[in-house]
Design an enzyme around this catalytic site. Structure first.
Site, PDB file in Angstrom:
ATOM      1  N   SER A 130     -51.367 -93.458  -7.583  1.00 31.57           N
ATOM      2  CA  SER A 130     -50.814 -92.453  -8.490  1.00 31.57           C
ATOM      3  C   SER A 130     -50.236 -91.320  -7.640  1.00 31.57           C
ATOM      4  O   SER A 130     -50.743 -91.042  -6.540  1.00 31.57           O
ATOM      5  CB  SER A 130     -51.919 -91.906  -9.388  1.00 31.57           C
ATOM      6  N   TYR A 145     -60.488 -88.582 -10.525  1.00 32.83           N
ATOM      7  CA  TYR A 145     -59.308 -89.450 -10.525  1.00 32.83           C
ATOM      8  C   TYR A 145     -58.487 -89.242  -9.251  1.00 32.83           C
ATOM      9  O   TYR A 145     -58.123 -90.203  -8.577  1.00 32.83           O
ATOM     10  CB  TYR A 145     -58.459 -89.137 -11.764  1.00 32.83           C
TER      11      TYR A 145
HETATM   12  P1  NAI Z   1     -53.661 -98.972 -19.562  1.00 32.27           P
HETATM   13  O1  NAI Z   1     -54.920 -98.468 -20.182  1.00 32.27           O
HETATM   14  O2  NAI Z   1     -52.510 -99.237 -20.461  1.00 32.27           O
HETATM   15  O3  NAI Z   1     -53.968-100.264 -18.693  1.00 32.27           O
HETATM   16  C1  NAI Z   1     -55.087-100.355 -17.876  1.00 32.27           C
HETATM   17  C2  NAI Z   1     -55.793-101.681 -18.118  1.00 32.27           C
HETATM   18  O4  NAI Z   1     -56.924-101.756 -17.242  1.00 32.27           O
HETATM   19  C3  NAI Z   1     -56.324-101.807 -19.551  1.00 32.27           C
HETATM   20  O5  NAI Z   1     -55.899-103.018 -20.147  1.00 32.27           O
HETATM   21  C4  NAI Z   1     -57.828-101.768 -19.380  1.00 32.27           C
HETATM   22  O6  NAI Z   1     -58.518-102.560 -20.341  1.00 32.27           O
HETATM   23  C5  NAI Z   1     -58.006-102.309 -17.960  1.00 32.27           C
HETATM   24  N1  NAI Z   1     -59.280-101.910 -17.378  1.00 32.27           N
HETATM   25  C6  NAI Z   1     -59.874-100.695 -17.435  1.00 32.27           C
HETATM   26  N2  NAI Z   1     -61.062-100.733 -16.817  1.00 32.27           N
HETATM   27  C7  NAI Z   1     -61.244-102.007 -16.362  1.00 32.27           C
HETATM   28  C8  NAI Z   1     -62.283-102.672 -15.686  1.00 32.27           C
HETATM   29  N3  NAI Z   1     -63.411-102.045 -15.325  1.00 32.27           N
HETATM   30  N4  NAI Z   1     -62.126-103.975 -15.390  1.00 32.27           N
HETATM   31  C9  NAI Z   1     -60.991-104.646 -15.762  1.00 32.27           C
HETATM   32  N5  NAI Z   1     -59.992-104.064 -16.427  1.00 32.27           N
HETATM   33  C10 NAI Z   1     -60.097-102.758 -16.735  1.00 32.27           C
HETATM   34  O7  NAI Z   1     -53.298 -97.856 -18.465  1.00 32.27           O
HETATM   35  P2  NAI Z   1     -52.176 -97.838 -17.324  1.00 32.27           P
HETATM   36  O8  NAI Z   1     -51.602 -96.488 -17.361  1.00 32.27           O
HETATM   37  O9  NAI Z   1     -51.302 -98.993 -17.425  1.00 32.27           O
HETATM   38  O10 NAI Z   1     -53.077 -97.913 -16.028  1.00 32.27           O
HETATM   39  C11 NAI Z   1     -52.770 -98.771 -14.953  1.00 32.27           C
HETATM   40  C12 NAI Z   1     -52.903 -98.023 -13.642  1.00 32.27           C
HETATM   41  O11 NAI Z   1     -51.879 -97.043 -13.562  1.00 32.27           O
HETATM   42  C13 NAI Z   1     -54.225 -97.292 -13.463  1.00 32.27           C
HETATM   43  O12 NAI Z   1     -54.722 -97.563 -12.170  1.00 32.27           O
HETATM   44  C14 NAI Z   1     -53.836 -95.837 -13.604  1.00 32.27           C
HETATM   45  O13 NAI Z   1     -54.688 -94.984 -12.892  1.00 32.27           O
HETATM   46  C15 NAI Z   1     -52.439 -95.853 -13.020  1.00 32.27           C
HETATM   47  N6  NAI Z   1     -51.608 -94.717 -13.377  1.00 32.27           N
HETATM   48  C16 NAI Z   1     -51.337 -94.444 -14.691  1.00 32.27           C
HETATM   49  C17 NAI Z   1     -50.507 -93.385 -15.015  1.00 32.27           C
HETATM   50  C18 NAI Z   1     -50.104 -93.115 -16.426  1.00 32.27           C
HETATM   51  O14 NAI Z   1     -49.493 -92.065 -16.690  1.00 32.27           O
HETATM   52  N7  NAI Z   1     -50.370 -93.967 -17.375  1.00 32.27           N
HETATM   53  C19 NAI Z   1     -49.959 -92.497 -13.966  1.00 32.27           C
HETATM   54  C20 NAI Z   1     -50.300 -92.899 -12.613  1.00 32.27           C
HETATM   55  C21 NAI Z   1     -51.093 -93.962 -12.348  1.00 32.27           C
END
Ligand code: NAI
Length: 322
Positions: free
Chosen positions: A144, A157
């Site tokens: 991130s 985070y």
């Molecule tokens: P999202 O919530 O849409 O997708 C994340 C997925 O990871 C979900 O399907 C969730 O069920 C799964 N997950 C969560 N904990 C888990 C676990 N213990 N084991 C297996 N699966 C698990 O969120 P997003 O935004 O797509 O997140 C993806 C990555 O992007 C993360 O690492 C987040 O920190 C990073 N990120 C997100 C930003 C944003 O603005 N959405 C900005 C910068 C980085």
């Protein structure tokens, strides 16, 4: 990595958001994809998409903080395809907002376990397998922009993301001789479901110092909607893999953006730098990716307690509680 046809890609967090976008673009480039996610509903929705597209995709329900789940996932992939993945995309992650001083052990345990140990578990499980199988593949870790510096309302985070950026540099150098590329994908806001992350928080780690309500989650959602589309996330991830970029800042002028953000860290080195930083803070000219609409949405979010501490933490300044 230039050739994606018939490659095998395992994507954690592949059921939703960034991971789903990355899985779509890799699949369209010819990869067979394995989605790994803790949420069955996310896996079901994503699999429905790939089935409708007639694409080769499979799903594994697993918790990335559980090393045994990882071992079983690796065995399952080998049973299905006779080999380990060529491409490992470690994207699953969570977030929660609140003042650093309100953070509990449980806030740190949950967020660091998922965002840092979830990545470590993936690397330790799959890297030796990829090397032994002679895979000249690629590893993507989703970090991130928040990992490039500290932040008073996302301390666990930011720490987790700083660590994975650092890990990627170590693994990039270590895996170069094996022909395995490493990219840390570091976006700002994306249009995903991360506002629902609290739904996957384990029961035994529920104790938080942060205020959270349906309203604050809704405001986080409205903020996310302003972020990068998940297909662009996938496209930019694939381009970074093709170009062998190690720290992917998926915007125009990535070097300038990185240098501007890191200037905040540089400024901590001297008294003069700290004065410069305080002046910038006073004038509100932050060096980051947030445009006016995003900043306004964050201000609206704060009005419903977003990033505030719980009301009953009486030792925290009143204006930081909700
Ligand atoms: P999202 O919530 O849409 O997708 C994340 C997925 O990871 C979900 O399907 C969730 O069920 C799964 N997950 C969560 N904990 C888990 C676990 N213990 N084991 C297996 N699966 C698990 O969120 P997003 O935004 O797509 O997140 C993806 C990555 O992007 C993360 O690492 C987040 O920190 C990073 N990120 C997100 C930003 C944003 O603005 N959405 C900005 C910068 C980085």
């Amino acid at each position: 990595m230039k050739e994606f046809k018939d490659k095998l890609a395992l994507i954690t967090g592949g059921g939703s958001g960034a991971g789903f976008g990355q899985a779509q673009i890799l699949s369209e480039a010819g990869c067979r994809v394995v989605l790994a996610d803790i949420r069955q509903d996310h896996l079901d929705q994503a699999m429905a998409h790939f089935r409708a597209a007639g694409a080769e995709a499979r799903a594994i329900r697993m918790d990335i903080t559980d090393r045994e789940d990882y071992r079983k996932a690796a065995q399952q992939v080998e049973a299905w395809y006779g080999s380990c993945p060529d491409i490992l995309v470690l994207t699953a992650g969570v977030n929660a907002f609140g003042p650093a001083e309100a953070s509990t052990f449980e806030d740190f345990d949950w967020i660091i376990n998922v965002n840092l140990f979830g990545v470590i578990n993936g690397l330790v499980t799959f890297v030796p397998r990829m090397i032994q199988a002679g895979k000249q593949g690629h590893i993507v870790v989703t970090g991130s922009l928040g990992g490039l510096g500290g932040c008073p309302t996302t301390a666990p985070y930011s720490a987790s993301k700083a660590a994975v950026i650092n890990l990627c540099e170590s693994y990039y150098e270590a895996l170069k001789p094996y022909g395995i590329g490493v990219t840390c994908f570091c976006p700002g806001n994306m249009n995903t479901n991360i506002h629902e992350a609290t739904m996957t928080r384990p029961e035994n780690l529920r104790n938080t110092g942060y205020y959270e309500s349906a309203d604050s989650i809704e405001m986080y959602r409205r903020h996310n909607i302003l972020g990068m589309d998940i297909r662009e996330v996938g496209e930019r991830t694939k381009k970074a893999m093709e170009e062998g970029v190690v720290l992917c800042i998926p915007y125009d002028e990535p070097e300038k953006m990185c240098a501007d953000i890191l200037q905040e860290t540089v400024d901590y080195c001297t008294a003069e730098g700290i004065r410069r930083k305080e002046e910038r803070d006073r004038s509100g000219s932050k060096n980051n990716s947030q445009d006016a609409a995003e900043l306004k949405s964050l201000a609206d979010a704060r009005a419903v307690g977003f990033a505030a501490a719980k009301k009953d933490l009486s030792w925290i300044a009143e204006e930081k509680r909700f």
